[in-house]
Design an enzyme around this catalytic site. Structure first.
Site, PDB file in Angstrom:
ATOM      1  N   HIS A  87      22.802  68.816  -1.282  1.00 36.25           N
ATOM      2  CA  HIS A  87      23.093  70.109  -0.649  1.00 36.25           C
ATOM      3  C   HIS A  87      23.203  71.169  -1.747  1.00 36.25           C
ATOM      4  O   HIS A  87      23.694  70.895  -2.848  1.00 36.25           O
ATOM      5  CB  HIS A  87      24.413  70.007   0.144  1.00 36.25           C
ATOM      6  CG  HIS A  87      24.638  71.200   1.027  1.00 36.25           C
ATOM      7  ND1 HIS A  87      25.091  72.405   0.537  1.00 36.25           N
ATOM      8  CD2 HIS A  87      24.453  71.373   2.359  1.00 36.25           C
ATOM      9  CE1 HIS A  87      25.178  73.272   1.542  1.00 36.25           C
ATOM     10  NE2 HIS A  87      24.792  72.661   2.665  1.00 36.25           N
TER      11      HIS A  87
ATOM     12  N   SER B   9      22.205  79.034   8.457  1.00 39.91           N
ATOM     13  CA  SER B   9      22.714  79.956   9.485  1.00 39.91           C
ATOM     14  C   SER B   9      22.069  79.758  10.855  1.00 39.91           C
ATOM     15  O   SER B   9      21.865  80.726  11.598  1.00 39.91           O
ATOM     16  CB  SER B   9      22.563  81.408   9.021  1.00 39.91           C
ATOM     17  OG  SER B   9      23.354  81.650   7.874  1.00 39.91           O
TER      18      SER B   9
ATOM     19  N   GLY C  89      25.169  79.885   5.131  1.00 46.17           N
ATOM     20  CA  GLY C  89      26.481  80.507   5.268  1.00 46.17           C
ATOM     21  C   GLY C  89      26.457  82.025   5.146  1.00 46.17           C
ATOM     22  O   GLY C  89      27.492  82.668   5.028  1.00 46.17           O
TER      23      GLY C  89
ATOM     24  N   LYS D  12      31.079  70.530   6.218  1.00 46.62           N
ATOM     25  CA  LYS D  12      31.526  70.977   4.879  1.00 46.62           C
ATOM     26  C   LYS D  12      32.999  70.602   4.701  1.00 46.62           C
ATOM     27  O   LYS D  12      33.459  69.630   5.295  1.00 46.62           O
ATOM     28  CB  LYS D  12      31.284  72.472   4.674  1.00 46.62           C
ATOM     29  CG  LYS D  12      29.872  72.909   5.057  1.00 46.62           C
ATOM     30  CD  LYS D  12      29.554  74.251   4.483  1.00 46.62           C
ATOM     31  CE  LYS D  12      28.290  74.796   5.117  1.00 46.62           C
ATOM     32  NZ  LYS D  12      27.551  75.655   4.218  1.00 46.62           N
TER      33      LYS D  12
ATOM     34  N   ASN E 163      26.950  69.703   9.624  1.00 43.50           N
ATOM     35  CA  ASN E 163      27.576  69.539   8.305  1.00 43.50           C
ATOM     36  C   ASN E 163      28.884  70.314   8.343  1.00 43.50           C
ATOM     37  O   ASN E 163      28.876  71.539   8.263  1.00 43.50           O
ATOM     38  CB  ASN E 163      26.647  70.090   7.217  1.00 43.50           C
ATOM     39  CG  ASN E 163      27.332  70.112   5.856  1.00 43.50           C
ATOM     40  OD1 ASN E 163      28.342  69.451   5.653  1.00 43.50           O
ATOM     41  ND2 ASN E 163      26.779  70.877   4.922  1.00 43.50           N
TER      42      ASN E 163
ATOM     43  N   GLU F 155      16.504  73.983   3.212  1.00 45.41           N
ATOM     44  CA  GLU F 155      17.611  74.920   3.386  1.00 45.41           C
ATOM     45  C   GLU F 155      17.515  76.015   2.326  1.00 45.41           C
ATOM     46  O   GLU F 155      17.999  75.843   1.200  1.00 45.41           O
ATOM     47  CB  GLU F 155      18.953  74.195   3.213  1.00 45.41           C
ATOM     48  CG  GLU F 155      19.207  73.109   4.239  1.00 45.41           C
ATOM     49  CD  GLU F 155      20.699  72.922   4.472  1.00 45.41           C
ATOM     50  OE1 GLU F 155      21.116  73.001   5.623  1.00 45.41           O
ATOM     51  OE2 GLU F 155      21.448  72.723   3.496  1.00 45.41           O
TER      52      GLU F 155
ATOM     53  N   GLU G  14      25.191  73.462  -2.224  1.00 48.12           N
ATOM     54  CA  GLU G  14      26.551  73.667  -2.749  1.00 48.12           C
ATOM     55  C   GLU G  14      26.868  72.616  -3.813  1.00 48.12           C
ATOM     56  O   GLU G  14      27.617  72.886  -4.753  1.00 48.12           O
ATOM     57  CB  GLU G  14      27.559  73.652  -1.591  1.00 48.12           C
ATOM     58  CG  GLU G  14      27.456  74.944  -0.766  1.00 48.12           C
ATOM     59  CD  GLU G  14      27.809  74.817   0.700  1.00 48.12           C
ATOM     60  OE1 GLU G  14      28.445  73.834   1.105  1.00 48.12           O
ATOM     61  OE2 GLU G  14      27.409  75.731   1.465  1.00 48.12           O
TER      62      GLU G  14
HETATM   63  C1  PEP Z   1      24.628  73.825   5.607  1.00 50.95           C
HETATM   64  O1  PEP Z   1      25.762  73.796   5.151  1.00 50.95           O
HETATM   65  O2  PEP Z   1      23.848  72.887   5.429  1.00 50.95           O
HETATM   66  C2  PEP Z   1      24.251  75.010   6.376  1.00 50.95           C
HETATM   67  C3  PEP Z   1      23.017  75.119   6.787  1.00 50.95           C
HETATM   68  O3  PEP Z   1      25.235  75.918   6.601  1.00 50.95           O
HETATM   69  P1  PEP Z   1      25.174  77.170   7.630  1.00 50.95           P
HETATM   70  O4  PEP Z   1      24.562  76.675   8.902  1.00 50.95           O
HETATM   71  O5  PEP Z   1      26.604  77.591   7.790  1.00 50.95           O
HETATM   72  O6  PEP Z   1      24.329  78.202   6.986  1.00 50.95           O
END
Ligand code: PEP
Length: 244
Positions: A95, A208, A172, A11, A9, A166, A97
């Site tokens: 997601h 992460s 992040g 982003k 992803n 998630e 976000e």
């Molecule tokens: C994501 O944006 O779905 C995600 C898991 O981000 P990160 O791996 O940076 O935590």
């Protein structure tokens, strides 16, 4: 047999030159192996670039969101039909976000998943609890509520989605769930999905994930791969995660 999948992803990151370098490396260095799939979900303006770079490769591509509507006065939104024209196999929906910054509800997320599926796109539905919810012992209740909305909207079709657990506190932040924490939630989700006839769904962990943590997470019985944010922008890291 359950699909093993690693999805990047990006982003709201990237640029034509940097994308080209990253996609070139992925195409030349990813060796598809049995039962393992890799995809990247890129910002809308780069879908054409991803399509051109990946069309003859073993790597799929997709978007990071999709409208629940087919067409009309929805300024700024992008329909599933448009994503199909750019060859998208996947669209991330829900997601954290988007849930947090854009206020998307469980019902809207479920509707987006339904619209994507109707267009032939596999929705990667994201669910997860905040740190406050985890600390209050509400993890299971939150993810079941989020999943429940999707099961209600899709019925038996829920077997066709990819589900990504998630935890919001891990996205992040550099703070990954432990393999045991991920497995505990994944096992509950899979048990719930089994009741809807979808026990073999592809269930990803996200938050992460790095090359150093991927193998232990992916070794868990109910973890079928990962949704990878930051680390998907680095070819070495992303390839190492995909191989883990
Ligand atoms: C994501 O944006 O779905 C995600 C898991 O981000 P990160 O791996 O940076 O935590």
């Amino acid at each position: 047999m359950r699909t093993k999948l690693v999805v990047g992803n990006w982003k709201m990151n990237g640029g034509l030159a940097a994308n080209a370098r990253l996609l070139d490396r992925l195409v030349s260095e990813w060796q598809p192996s049995d039962g393992r799939a890799v995809a990247v979900c890129v910002p809308y303006p780069y879908l054409g670039q991803a399509q051109a770079a990946l069309a003859n490769s073993a790597i799929a591509w997709g978007a990071q969101d999709v409208s629940e509507h087919a067409a009309g006065a929805f300024t700024g939104d992008v329909s599933a039909g448009m994503l199909v024209e750019f060859g998208c196999r996947y669209a991330i929906v829900g997601h954290s976000e988007r849930r947090q910054i854009h206020g998307e509800s469980d019902v809207e997320v479920a509707q987006k998943a339904k619209t994507a599926l109707s267009a032939g796109i596999t929705p990667i539905v994201c669910i997860g609890e905040t740190l406050a919810e985890r600390d209050a012992g509400k993890t299971e209740a939150v993810v079941m509520r989020q999943l429940g909305a999707v099961v209600d909207a899709l019925g038996a079709e829920v077997a066709k989605i990819v589900l990504a657990y998630e935890p919001v506190w891990a996205i992040g932040t550099g703070r990954t769930a432990t393999p045991a924490q991920a497995q505990e939630v994944h096992a509950s989700l899979r048990a719930q999905l089994a009741k809807a006839g979808a026990a073999d769904i592809c269930l990803l962990y996200g938050g992460s994930v790095k090359a150093a943590s991927a193998a232990a997470l992916f070794a868990m019985a109910d973890v079928d791969g990962g949704l990878v944010g930051g680390a998907s922008l680095d070819a070495d890291e992303f390839l190492a995660i995909a191989r883990a």
